[in-house]
Design an enzyme around this catalytic site. Structure first.
Site, PDB file in Angstrom:
ATOM      1  N   ASP A  12     -53.461-111.520  84.763  1.00 45.06           N
ATOM      2  CA  ASP A  12     -55.089-112.395  84.805  1.00 45.06           C
ATOM      3  C   ASP A  12     -55.821-112.434  85.362  1.00 45.06           C
ATOM      4  OD1 ASP A  12     -53.502-115.227  86.945  1.00 45.06           O
ATOM      5  OD2 ASP A  12     -53.827-113.314  87.377  1.00 45.06           O
ATOM      6  N   ASP A  17     -54.279-108.639  90.302  1.00 48.53           N
ATOM      7  CA  ASP A  17     -54.139-107.751  89.055  1.00 48.53           C
ATOM      8  C   ASP A  17     -54.376-106.308  88.304  1.00 48.53           C
ATOM      9  OD1 ASP A  17     -54.814-110.700  88.780  1.00 48.53           O
ATOM     10  OD2 ASP A  17     -53.042-110.215  87.303  1.00 48.53           O
ATOM     11  N   ASN A  41     -55.886-116.851  87.215  1.00 46.68           N
ATOM     12  CA  ASN A  41     -57.382-117.125  88.305  1.00 46.68           C
ATOM     13  C   ASN A  41     -59.002-117.363  87.460  1.00 46.68           C
ATOM     14  OD1 ASN A  41     -55.614-115.965  90.577  1.00 46.68           O
ATOM     15  ND2 ASN A  41     -55.766-113.821  89.340  1.00 46.68           N
ATOM     16  N   THR A 125     -48.020-110.730  85.934  1.00 48.41           N
ATOM     17  CA  THR A 125     -48.462-110.579  87.325  1.00 48.41           C
ATOM     18  C   THR A 125     -49.178-111.952  87.459  1.00 48.41           C
ATOM     19  OG1 THR A 125     -50.539-109.453  86.547  1.00 48.41           O
ATOM     20  CG2 THR A 125     -48.421-108.523  88.171  1.00 48.41           C
ATOM     21  N   PHE A 166     -48.791-119.887  93.421  1.00 43.64           N
ATOM     22  CA  PHE A 166     -49.888-120.292  92.005  1.00 43.64           C
ATOM     23  C   PHE A 166     -49.615-119.408  90.731  1.00 43.64           C
ATOM     24  CE2 PHE A 166     -53.840-121.105  90.334  1.00 43.64           C
ATOM     25  CZ  PHE A 166     -54.542-120.075  89.625  1.00 43.64           C
ATOM     26  N   ASN A 167     -48.859-118.410  90.434  1.00 43.51           N
ATOM     27  CA  ASN A 167     -48.135-117.971  88.670  1.00 43.51           C
ATOM     28  C   ASN A 167     -47.382-118.893  88.341  1.00 43.51           C
ATOM     29  OD1 ASN A 167     -50.444-116.161  89.112  1.00 43.51           O
ATOM     30  ND2 ASN A 167     -48.419-114.188  89.595  1.00 43.51           N
ATOM     31  N   HIS A 239     -50.009-108.570  96.663  1.00 44.62           N
ATOM     32  CA  HIS A 239     -49.488-109.806  95.484  1.00 44.62           C
ATOM     33  C   HIS A 239     -48.626-109.066  94.251  1.00 44.62           C
ATOM     34  CE1 HIS A 239     -49.943-113.139  97.562  1.00 44.62           C
ATOM     35  NE2 HIS A 239     -51.355-113.124  97.827  1.00 44.62           N
ATOM     36  N   ASP A 240     -49.769-108.701  93.453  1.00 46.15           N
ATOM     37  CA  ASP A 240     -49.415-108.090  91.882  1.00 46.15           C
ATOM     38  C   ASP A 240     -48.795-106.592  91.809  1.00 46.15           C
ATOM     39  OD1 ASP A 240     -51.960-110.330  90.000  1.00 46.15           O
ATOM     40  OD2 ASP A 240     -49.984-110.663  90.515  1.00 46.15           O
TER      41      ASP A 240
HETATM   42  O1  RIB Z   1     -50.098-116.237  94.417  1.00 43.38           O
HETATM   43  C1  RIB Z   1     -50.152-114.772  94.270  1.00 43.38           C
HETATM   44  C2  RIB Z   1     -50.782-114.402  92.321  1.00 43.38           C
HETATM   45  O2  RIB Z   1     -51.634-115.531  92.122  1.00 43.38           O
HETATM   46  C3  RIB Z   1     -51.372-113.490  92.040  1.00 43.38           C
HETATM   47  O3  RIB Z   1     -50.834-113.483  90.680  1.00 43.38           O
HETATM   48  C4  RIB Z   1     -53.191-113.756  92.108  1.00 43.38           C
HETATM   49  O4  RIB Z   1     -53.229-112.813  91.338  1.00 43.38           O
HETATM   50  C5  RIB Z   1     -52.409-114.843  90.970  1.00 43.38           C
HETATM   51  O5  RIB Z   1     -52.668-114.738  89.666  1.00 43.38           O
HETATM   52 CA    CA Z   2     -52.409-112.230  88.884  1.00 44.30          CA
END
Ligand code: RIB
Ligand code: CA
Length: 310
Positions: A12, A17, A41, A125, A166-167, A239-240
């Site tokens: 996303d 990403d 996102n 991701t 979040f994801n 993160h990703d």
């Molecule tokens: O919490 C971080 C995640 O949420 C990452 O994948 C960032 O790109 C968002 O999608």
């Molecule tokens: Ca992401």
């Protein structure tokens, strides 16, 4: 010569990403057969456009297919606070030359997996809506998925609510389907991604790489840093890229196998990845949870990947 590993990346974009995509395509041991996008996102129309722009900028040719327009059972939440209105604020990227696929992500995923001689690895991701929908609509594909390396979840509290990362929060029902699928899963959650921070001096190393893609990535990192500085981070959590790095070199990570359930009902806890770290339930340990990383080696890998675009 080892055969290259068949990969689908579901994302996303999103700053991290985009960096994850560029790391993956820089690795000659990965055969990325499809990129799929999902809302998260930013809205689905923006995330596919961002994927097309980044891949075009790096002269990467691959099928890019847009997936679910919203989570399975909930309204979409987005993260403009982190990624801006476009979802990729910072660098001024030209309009994409790569065209989006005429197929939707689920059809493309099922076709790529079905036609592959070997099992396919999914690197996810973003929210897990596309992968969950694939498993619901094409259940036999589960037998041909080698592993899902996903960025999501946390055993140390959330980043979008006190309980949820979040994801997972965007589509907890989808996450539950994926985590219960029986497919081997590596969860690169906040436990490890908060340790996988890139610092200012390392961003300058990226900026000093003599190619336009690396310089664009440095601009992505400059923007990504703004949000994290506000929240007291010293660096920016990659993160990703962790979900990609795990597939490139799992030895960079320390993981533990836990039984992990996804909370979908809690007033305060919906979206939480509930890891049975003391194995009190005695249930099958369905997830390899990444808990630590060799951060320096990870950053070296990220920098090496950006040099590939010279
Ligand atoms: O919490 C971080 C995640 O949420 C990452 O994948 C960032 O790109 C968002 O999608
Ligand atoms: Ca992401």
């Amino acid at each position: 010569m080892h055969d290259k590993r068949p990969i689908i990346i579901d994302c996303d974009p999103g700053h991290d990403d985009a960096i994850a995509l560029l790391m993956a395509f820089a690795c000659d041991r990965l055969d990325i057969r499809l990129v799929t996008t999902v809302g998260g996102n930013q809205t689905p129309d923006k995330t596919i456009n961002n994927a097309l722009k980044v891949l075009s900028y790096a002269n990467i040719e691959v099928e890019v297919a847009a997936g679910a327009s919203k989570p399975l059972m909930r309204d979409l939440i987005t993260a403009p606070e982190v990624h801006g209105e476009s979802g990729l604020e910072g660098p001024a990227l030209p309009p994409p030359t790569l065209k989006r696929s005429t197929r939707n992500a689920i059809t493309a995923m099922a076709d790529v997996i079905g036609k592959s001689k070997e099992k396919v690895t999914i690197i996810s991701t973003g929210p897990l809506t596309n992968t969950a929908t694939l498993l619901l609509t094409h259940p036999d594909t589960a037998y041909k998925i080698e592993r899902i390396s996903l960025m999501g979840g946390s055993c140390i509290g959330g980043n979008w609510t006190p309980a949820a990362e979040f994801n997972i929060l965007v589509d907890p029902e989808a996450a539950g389907i994926v985590f219960d699928s029986g497919i081997p899963i590596t969860m690169c959650g906040l436990d490890v991604t908060h340790k996988a921070q890139i610092y200012k001096d390392e961003i300058e190393k990226v900026r000093n790489i003599d190619n336009k893609v690396a310089k664009m990535v440095a601009e992505l990192l400059d923007y990504f840093e703004l949000f994290h500085k506000k929240f007291g981070f010293e660096g920016s959590p990659m993160h990703d890229p962790c979900a990609v790095a795990y597939i490139i070199n799992p030895d960079l990570f320390t993981t533990e196998a836990y039984h992990v359930d996804i909370e979908t009902q809690g007033e305060f806890t919906t979206g939480a990845t509930v890891a049975d770290m003391r194995h009190v339930l005695g249930k099958e340990k369905n997830v390899d949870v990444a808990l630590d990383i060799d951060r320096e080696a990870f950053i070296r890998l990220l920098i090496e990947c950006m040099m590939y675009y010279g």
